[in-house]
Design a protein around this motif. Sequence first.
Motif, PDB file in Angstrom:
ATOM      1  N   CYS A  47      47.987  78.426-133.788  1.00 24.43           N
ATOM      2  CA  CYS A  47      47.745  77.404-134.801  1.00 24.43           C
ATOM      3  C   CYS A  47      48.807  76.334-134.551  1.00 24.43           C
ATOM      4  O   CYS A  47      50.003  76.612-134.672  1.00 24.43           O
ATOM      5  CB  CYS A  47      47.907  78.027-136.191  1.00 24.43           C
ATOM      6  N   LYS A  48      48.373  75.132-134.190  1.00 24.37           N
ATOM      7  CA  LYS A  48      49.320  74.061-133.855  1.00 24.37           C
ATOM      8  C   LYS A  48      49.140  72.878-134.789  1.00 24.37           C
ATOM      9  O   LYS A  48      48.019  72.458-135.064  1.00 24.37           O
ATOM     10  CB  LYS A  48      49.113  73.599-132.421  1.00 24.37           C
ATOM     11  N   VAL A  49      50.273  72.362-135.273  1.00 25.26           N
ATOM     12  CA  VAL A  49      50.299  71.142-136.071  1.00 25.26           C
ATOM     13  C   VAL A  49      51.202  70.171-135.307  1.00 25.26           C
ATOM     14  O   VAL A  49      52.418  70.145-135.530  1.00 25.26           O
ATOM     15  CB  VAL A  49      50.830  71.387-137.503  1.00 25.26           C
ATOM     16  N   PRO A  50      50.638  69.403-134.363  1.00 26.28           N
ATOM     17  CA  PRO A  50      51.454  68.572-133.472  1.00 26.28           C
ATOM     18  C   PRO A  50      52.386  67.598-134.183  1.00 26.28           C
ATOM     19  O   PRO A  50      53.530  67.422-133.756  1.00 26.28           O
ATOM     20  CB  PRO A  50      50.420  67.813-132.636  1.00 26.28           C
ATOM     21  N   GLN A  51      51.937  66.980-135.272  1.00 28.38           N
ATOM     22  CA  GLN A  51      52.782  65.972-135.916  1.00 28.38           C
ATOM     23  C   GLN A  51      54.047  66.568-136.525  1.00 28.38           C
ATOM     24  O   GLN A  51      55.000  65.853-136.794  1.00 28.38           O
ATOM     25  CB  GLN A  51      52.004  65.163-136.950  1.00 28.38           C
ATOM     26  N   LEU A  52      54.077  67.891-136.713  1.00 28.34           N
ATOM     27  CA  LEU A  52      55.269  68.562-137.227  1.00 28.34           C
ATOM     28  C   LEU A  52      55.992  69.366-136.153  1.00 28.34           C
ATOM     29  O   LEU A  52      57.014  69.980-136.420  1.00 28.34           O
ATOM     30  CB  LEU A  52      54.898  69.504-138.387  1.00 28.34           C
ATOM     31  N   GLY A  53      55.442  69.408-134.950  1.00 23.51           N
ATOM     32  CA  GLY A  53      56.026  70.228-133.902  1.00 23.51           C
ATOM     33  C   GLY A  53      55.955  71.707-134.245  1.00 23.51           C
ATOM     34  O   GLY A  53      56.805  72.491-133.834  1.00 23.51           O
ATOM     35  N   PHE A  54      54.919  72.098-134.962  1.00 22.32           N
ATOM     36  CA  PHE A  54      54.780  73.473-135.454  1.00 22.32           C
ATOM     37  C   PHE A  54      53.749  74.240-134.646  1.00 22.32           C
ATOM     38  O   PHE A  54      52.695  73.714-134.315  1.00 22.32           O
ATOM     39  CB  PHE A  54      54.344  73.438-136.924  1.00 22.32           C
ATOM     40  N   ARG A  55      54.088  75.494-134.332  1.00 24.81           N
ATOM     41  CA  ARG A  55      53.143  76.388-133.686  1.00 24.81           C
ATOM     42  C   ARG A  55      53.331  77.786-134.263  1.00 24.81           C
ATOM     43  O   ARG A  55      54.442  78.284-134.386  1.00 24.81           O
ATOM     44  CB  ARG A  55      53.354  76.450-132.190  1.00 24.81           C
ATOM     45  N   ASN A  56      52.226  78.397-134.618  1.00 23.07           N
ATOM     46  CA  ASN A  56      52.223  79.763-135.137  1.00 23.07           C
ATOM     47  C   ASN A  56      51.291  80.574-134.256  1.00 23.07           C
ATOM     48  O   ASN A  56      50.178  80.155-133.983  1.00 23.07           O
ATOM     49  CB  ASN A  56      51.701  79.747-136.582  1.00 23.07           C
ATOM     50  N   ARG A  57      51.768  81.727-133.795  1.00 27.95           N
ATOM     51  CA  ARG A  57      50.930  82.589-132.961  1.00 27.95           C
ATOM     52  C   ARG A  57      50.607  83.871-133.724  1.00 27.95           C
ATOM     53  O   ARG A  57      51.491  84.519-134.268  1.00 27.95           O
ATOM     54  CB  ARG A  57      51.632  82.937-131.661  1.00 27.95           C
ATOM     55  N   VAL A  58      49.320  84.192-133.746  1.00 30.02           N
ATOM     56  CA  VAL A  58      48.836  85.426-134.355  1.00 30.02           C
ATOM     57  C   VAL A  58      48.108  86.200-133.266  1.00 30.02           C
ATOM     58  O   VAL A  58      47.221  85.662-132.611  1.00 30.02           O
ATOM     59  CB  VAL A  58      47.859  85.146-135.521  1.00 30.02           C
ATOM     60  N   THR A  59      48.500  87.439-133.056  1.00 29.55           N
ATOM     61  CA  THR A  59      47.847  88.271-132.054  1.00 29.55           C
ATOM     62  C   THR A  59      46.896  89.226-132.754  1.00 29.55           C
ATOM     63  O   THR A  59      47.307  90.004-133.620  1.00 29.55           O
ATOM     64  CB  THR A  59      48.886  89.056-131.228  1.00 29.55           C
ATOM     65  N   LEU A  60      45.633  89.131-132.384  1.00 27.38           N
ATOM     66  CA  LEU A  60      44.604  89.993-132.947  1.00 27.38           C
ATOM     67  C   LEU A  60      44.291  91.103-131.957  1.00 27.38           C
ATOM     68  O   LEU A  60      43.999  90.837-130.794  1.00 27.38           O
ATOM     69  CB  LEU A  60      43.333  89.181-133.239  1.00 27.38           C
ATOM     70  N   ASN A  61      44.389  92.354-132.426  1.00 27.15           N
ATOM     71  CA  ASN A  61      44.036  93.525-131.633  1.00 27.15           C
ATOM     72  C   ASN A  61      42.830  94.182-132.288  1.00 27.15           C
ATOM     73  O   ASN A  61      42.922  94.663-133.413  1.00 27.15           O
ATOM     74  CB  ASN A  61      45.205  94.516-131.570  1.00 27.15           C
ATOM     75  N   VAL A  62      41.704  94.182-131.577  1.00 24.42           N
ATOM     76  CA  VAL A  62      40.476  94.775-132.109  1.00 24.42           C
ATOM     77  C   VAL A  62      40.214  96.078-131.367  1.00 24.42           C
ATOM     78  O   VAL A  62      40.229  96.112-130.132  1.00 24.42           O
ATOM     79  CB  VAL A  62      39.269  93.817-131.948  1.00 24.42           C
ATOM     80  N   SER A  63      39.976  97.145-132.126  1.00 22.94           N
ATOM     81  CA  SER A  63      39.667  98.443-131.524  1.00 22.94           C
ATOM     82  C   SER A  63      38.226  98.816-131.853  1.00 22.94           C
ATOM     83  O   SER A  63      37.618  98.252-132.759  1.00 22.94           O
ATOM     84  CB  SER A  63      40.639  99.507-132.039  1.00 22.94           C
TER      85      SER A  63
END
Length: 174
Positions: A115-131
Amino acid sequence: MSPSQRCAHVLLLMFSVCRMSPVSCQNKVNASVGETVLLTCSVSEVGLALKDASVYWTDKDDNTVLDIIKNEPDLSSQSDRYKDRVSSFPDRYQAGNFSIQMKKVQLSDSSPYDCKVPQLGFRNRVTLNVSAKRNGPGPEPGPEPGPGPSGGAVVTLNSIHMTVLSVTVLSCFI
């Protein structure tokens, strides 16, 4: 330097580090095939900076999961693999919550999502593991996940913050 002065300096340093830029967080979500999941993305910088925010959700292959352009979901460039399965919470954008909900997850959905918000220099990474789906009886599926507690506000301390906080606390006792 007295202990109280040292503690004040360290607290000031911690405040400076925490305010340099919005924090990038890493989260993990586990799910079984067919479930609905919530991939969180909350920005602490609220107010004018989010008035016309553009947010870009992408997967590991840089496919578009969901774009939010000027606080409006934009499905025009969404990858076909996410069509009709991904939604967001527009009523939460002004509070900095750009989380998405993904329905009917598949094994192929296992991926890090950014999830990136370029104007704030923000990045959030979420790792989804599906079984694979569990065999046999299990608990009945619960309600679909909402945007989270307190309107979706998610507070996460990353390792840098935990280290700085630990040093702060320790330095006040040395």
